[in-house]
Design a protein around this motif. Structure first.
Motif, PDB file in Angstrom:
ATOM      1  N   TYR A  96      89.135  -9.329   9.625  1.00  0.00           N
ATOM      2  CA  TYR A  96      89.222  -8.524   8.408  1.00  0.00           C
ATOM      3  C   TYR A  96      88.029  -8.863   7.523  1.00  0.00           C
ATOM      4  O   TYR A  96      87.957  -9.957   6.957  1.00  0.00           O
ATOM      5  CB  TYR A  96      90.534  -8.799   7.662  1.00  0.00           C
ATOM      6  CG  TYR A  96      91.731  -8.275   8.404  1.00  0.00           C
ATOM      7  CD1 TYR A  96      92.180  -6.978   8.208  1.00  0.00           C
ATOM      8  CD2 TYR A  96      92.402  -9.075   9.326  1.00  0.00           C
ATOM      9  CE1 TYR A  96      93.272  -6.488   8.903  1.00  0.00           C
ATOM     10  CE2 TYR A  96      93.493  -8.595  10.027  1.00  0.00           C
ATOM     11  CZ  TYR A  96      93.923  -7.303   9.809  1.00  0.00           C
ATOM     12  OH  TYR A  96      95.004  -6.825  10.510  1.00  0.00           O
ATOM     13  N   GLU A  97      87.101  -7.916   7.426  1.00  0.00           N
ATOM     14  CA  GLU A  97      85.870  -8.154   6.674  1.00  0.00           C
ATOM     15  C   GLU A  97      86.139  -8.384   5.191  1.00  0.00           C
ATOM     16  O   GLU A  97      85.521  -9.243   4.565  1.00  0.00           O
ATOM     17  CB  GLU A  97      84.900  -6.985   6.858  1.00  0.00           C
ATOM     18  CG  GLU A  97      83.546  -7.245   6.233  1.00  0.00           C
ATOM     19  CD  GLU A  97      82.520  -6.181   6.577  1.00  0.00           C
ATOM     20  OE1 GLU A  97      81.416  -6.265   6.020  1.00  0.00           O
ATOM     21  OE2 GLU A  97      82.806  -5.277   7.375  1.00  0.00           O
ATOM     22  N   ARG A  98      87.073  -7.635   4.617  1.00  0.00           N
ATOM     23  CA  ARG A  98      87.336  -7.730   3.177  1.00  0.00           C
ATOM     24  C   ARG A  98      87.694  -9.153   2.751  1.00  0.00           C
ATOM     25  O   ARG A  98      87.250  -9.635   1.718  1.00  0.00           O
ATOM     26  CB  ARG A  98      88.441  -6.749   2.787  1.00  0.00           C
ATOM     27  CG  ARG A  98      88.592  -6.603   1.292  1.00  0.00           C
ATOM     28  CD  ARG A  98      89.563  -5.489   0.927  1.00  0.00           C
ATOM     29  NE  ARG A  98      90.544  -6.057   0.035  1.00  0.00           N
ATOM     30  CZ  ARG A  98      91.843  -6.029   0.201  1.00  0.00           C
ATOM     31  NH1 ARG A  98      92.361  -5.422   1.225  1.00  0.00           N
ATOM     32  NH2 ARG A  98      92.647  -6.572  -0.661  1.00  0.00           N
ATOM     33  N   SER A  99      88.482  -9.843   3.564  1.00  0.00           N
ATOM     34  CA  SER A  99      88.872 -11.215   3.229  1.00  0.00           C
ATOM     35  C   SER A  99      88.103 -12.252   4.049  1.00  0.00           C
ATOM     36  O   SER A  99      88.370 -13.447   3.929  1.00  0.00           O
ATOM     37  CB  SER A  99      90.374 -11.406   3.449  1.00  0.00           C
ATOM     38  OG  SER A  99      90.697 -11.220   4.818  1.00  0.00           O
ATOM     39  N   ASN A 100      87.169 -11.786   4.876  1.00  0.00           N
ATOM     40  CA  ASN A 100      86.392 -12.665   5.751  1.00  0.00           C
ATOM     41  C   ASN A 100      87.323 -13.586   6.535  1.00  0.00           C
ATOM     42  O   ASN A 100      87.158 -14.802   6.562  1.00  0.00           O
ATOM     43  CB  ASN A 100      85.370 -13.477   4.950  1.00  0.00           C
ATOM     44  CG  ASN A 100      84.403 -14.223   5.846  1.00  0.00           C
ATOM     45  OD1 ASN A 100      84.034 -13.752   6.913  1.00  0.00           O
ATOM     46  ND2 ASN A 100      83.997 -15.410   5.417  1.00  0.00           N
ATOM     47  N   SER A 101      88.333 -12.969   7.161  1.00  0.00           N
ATOM     48  CA  SER A 101      89.360 -13.738   7.862  1.00  0.00           C
ATOM     49  C   SER A 101      89.555 -13.249   9.288  1.00  0.00           C
ATOM     50  O   SER A 101      89.561 -12.043   9.539  1.00  0.00           O
ATOM     51  CB  SER A 101      90.705 -13.618   7.138  1.00  0.00           C
ATOM     52  OG  SER A 101      90.616 -14.138   5.843  1.00  0.00           O
ATOM     53  N   LEU A 102      89.734 -14.198  10.172  1.00  0.00           N
ATOM     54  CA  LEU A 102      90.155 -13.898  11.537  1.00  0.00           C
ATOM     55  C   LEU A 102      91.657 -14.119  11.593  1.00  0.00           C
ATOM     56  O   LEU A 102      92.134 -15.233  11.359  1.00  0.00           O
ATOM     57  CB  LEU A 102      89.454 -14.804  12.549  1.00  0.00           C
ATOM     58  CG  LEU A 102      89.881 -14.594  14.002  1.00  0.00           C
ATOM     59  CD1 LEU A 102      89.439 -13.217  14.495  1.00  0.00           C
ATOM     60  CD2 LEU A 102      89.325 -15.688  14.889  1.00  0.00           C
ATOM     61  N   MET A 103      92.405 -13.049  11.867  1.00  0.00           N
ATOM     62  CA  MET A 103      93.860 -13.117  11.945  1.00  0.00           C
ATOM     63  C   MET A 103      94.258 -13.261  13.408  1.00  0.00           C
ATOM     64  O   MET A 103      93.836 -12.471  14.252  1.00  0.00           O
ATOM     65  CB  MET A 103      94.482 -11.852  11.355  1.00  0.00           C
ATOM     66  CG  MET A 103      95.985 -11.847  11.309  1.00  0.00           C
ATOM     67  SD  MET A 103      96.687 -12.983  10.108  1.00  0.00           S
ATOM     68  CE  MET A 103      96.291 -12.147   8.579  1.00  0.00           C
ATOM     69  N   ILE A 104      95.058 -14.281  13.689  1.00  0.00           N
ATOM     70  CA  ILE A 104      95.563 -14.535  15.035  1.00  0.00           C
ATOM     71  C   ILE A 104      97.050 -14.191  15.024  1.00  0.00           C
ATOM     72  O   ILE A 104      97.818 -14.796  14.277  1.00  0.00           O
ATOM     73  CB  ILE A 104      95.366 -16.009  15.433  1.00  0.00           C
ATOM     74  CG1 ILE A 104      93.904 -16.425  15.254  1.00  0.00           C
ATOM     75  CG2 ILE A 104      95.835 -16.238  16.869  1.00  0.00           C
ATOM     76  CD1 ILE A 104      93.684 -17.927  15.326  1.00  0.00           C
TER      77      ILE A 104
END
Length: 136
Positions: A108-116
């Motif tokens: 998710y670019e908006r939160s700069n997060s990789l969601m597993i």
């Protein structure tokens, strides 16, 4: 691709430049440290929570949101994703993990997060903490 979110070295604060690295392309590089600086991002988990019979999925509402969502949380330093799943489920819902299976990942670019994401079978009675507004 030169990473637009990294402009300064996280070690010394020197401005980064782009430098070609074989098999990687343009990567942020610190000439002061003489090191490539690969991008840093947040790591989080989400969980599809199944009851023991696998005939119901538990969804939650948080932070006054109107829609039900999957349980999610950030991975702490020195914690693996599976441990995060168990911790978040216990902390937020008071449930225990019986089994879990990796499902998928999404950035998710908006939160700069990789969601597993995991599919998780849980047991116990829901005892929500202060973060949970509702569940279904």
């Amino acid at each position: 691709m030169f990473y637009k979110t990294m402009t300064y070295c996280p070690e010394c604060g020197h401005p980064l430049e782009k430098k070609f690295l074989k098999d990687e392309g343009d990567i942020p590089y610190c000439s002061q440290c003489d090191s490539f600086r690969f991008p840093v991002f947040n790591t989080a988990i989400s969980a599809i929570l199944f009851n023991e019979n696998h005939d119901k999925i538990l969804l939650i509402k948080q932070y006054k949101m109107t829609e039900h969502i999957l349980l999610a949380g950030y991975v702490s330093q020195s914690e693996n994703a599976e441990a995060t799943v168990a911790r978040e489920i216990d902390e937020e819902l008071g449930l225990k993990v019986k089994s879990l299976t990796f499902n998928a990942t999404k950035y998710y670019e908006r939160s700069n997060s990789l969601m597993i994401n995991f599919a998780v079978t849980v047991s116990g009675a829901v005892t929500p903490n202060h973060e949970i507004d509702d569940w279904d």
